[in-house]
Design an enzyme around this catalytic site. Structure first.
Site, short mmCIF file in Angstrom:
data_model
loop_
_atom_site.label_atom_id
_atom_site.label_comp_id
_atom_site.label_asym_id
_atom_site.label_seq_id
_atom_site.Cartn_x
_atom_site.Cartn_y
_atom_site.Cartn_z
N TYR A 113 -2.26 -1.12 10.45
CA TYR A 113 -2.12 -1.28 9.03
C TYR A 113 -0.57 -0.97 8.25
O TYR A 113 -0.25 -1.58 7.81
CB TYR A 113 -3.36 -0.66 8.53
CG TYR A 113 -3.44 -0.82 6.91
CD1 TYR A 113 -3.74 -2.05 6.47
CD2 TYR A 113 -3.11 -0.04 5.88
CE1 TYR A 113 -4.01 -2.40 5.07
CE2 TYR A 113 -3.22 0.10 4.56
CZ TYR A 113 -3.65 -1.25 4.17
OH TYR A 113 -3.36 -1.49 2.73
N SER A 133 1.00 -1.24 -0.04
CA SER A 133 0.07 -0.13 0.01
C SER A 133 0.93 1.28 0.02
O SER A 133 2.15 1.15 0.35
CB SER A 133 -0.82 -0.01 1.30
OG SER A 133 -1.66 1.17 1.36
#
Length: 264
Positions: free
Chosen positions: A154, A141
């Protein structure tokens, strides 16, 4: 180069990017192994593929159960004899402040995103080394390159993936194995809907970035040519990708921008 007749294993294949990859690779003539926790959802994805469905095998798995992944890998290798491409795409997100996030949630996010991905990769590596061939692709990401509010666990899991797979890449050059880290920006998937709150409950809200993000099919069309070229890091998204370059060259400016930005 093409994916025709190549054996591709995709985790997180029941929705979002993984589902789009399944459709695109089936259409390109790949032999597929698709995995996620939800077997029924995988059956539905298989039925919607335009390619040869007899070339699609389903193996349900849970990345949070690392000890089960060597056995799942044996199943995958038995399906077509080997794996050419492993798309480590399964994962989970989080939306909560650090002070509101329980350690159970921190551990779960790390278990799924990092330890599960590492365990599956380690299980498949010996077969790729024996064949002196293979390509491991990891869906990271933009949060693997910098962090924002509400995504501490995350972002940590994605940063960890970069460190581990950068090291792996150096170790497998001699075995003709490629390692690609993919950093999507905002992609229109259910990632924020399924994200964990600080107490472990489902977030249940579509983030504004995801809502306006790139369609998974469009993302996949941009991704696959770069995978075939063996790109080591792949950035695909919109204006949010500027954060990667600001972090690298102007980190103080990025911090100022993020402080004044709405984060959902």
């Amino acid at each position: 180069m093409s994916f025709k007749d190549k054996v591709v294993w995709i985790t997180g294949a029941s929705s979002g990017i993984g589902e789009a990859l399944t459709y695109a690779l089936s259409k390109r003539g790949a032999k597929l192994i698709i995995s996620s926790r939800r077997r029924e959802a995988l059956e539905e994805v298989k039925e919607q593929c335009e390619g040869n469905r007899s070339d699609i095998q389903i193996i349900s798995l849970d990345l949070a159960e690392s000890e089960s992944l060597p056995g799942k890998t044996e199943e995958a290798l038995a399906a077509f004899g080997h794996i050419d491409y492993l798309f480590n795409n399964g994962g989970i997100s989080q939306r909560s402040l650090v002070m509101d996030t329980s350690m159970d949630v921190v551990r779960k996010v790390m278990e799924v995103n990092f330890f599960g991905t590492v365990a599956l990769t380690k299980a498949i590596l010996p077969s790729m080394i024996d064949r002196n061939s293979g390509h491991i692709i990891v869906t990271s990401s933009v949060m693997g390159k910098f962090g924002t509010r509400l995504r501490s666990s995350y972002a940590a899991s994605k940063h960890a993936l970069h460190g581990w797979f950068d090291c792996l890449r150096q170790e497998v050059y001699e075995h003709n194995i490629d390692v690609s880290l993919v950093c999507p920006g905002y992609i229109k998937t259910d990632v924020t809907l399924n994200a964990l709150e600080g107490d472990g409950s489902r977030h249940g809200k579509m983030g504004k970035g995801q809502e306006k993000g790139m369609e998974p099919d469009t993302f996949t069309q941009k991704l696959l040519p770069k995978v075939l070229k063996g790109k080591e890091e792949i950035y695909i998204g919109g204006f949010e990708l500027m954060g990667i370059y600001l972090k690298r060259f102007f980190p103080s400016l990025l911090n100022k921008v993020l402080k004044n930005s709405e984060v959902t």
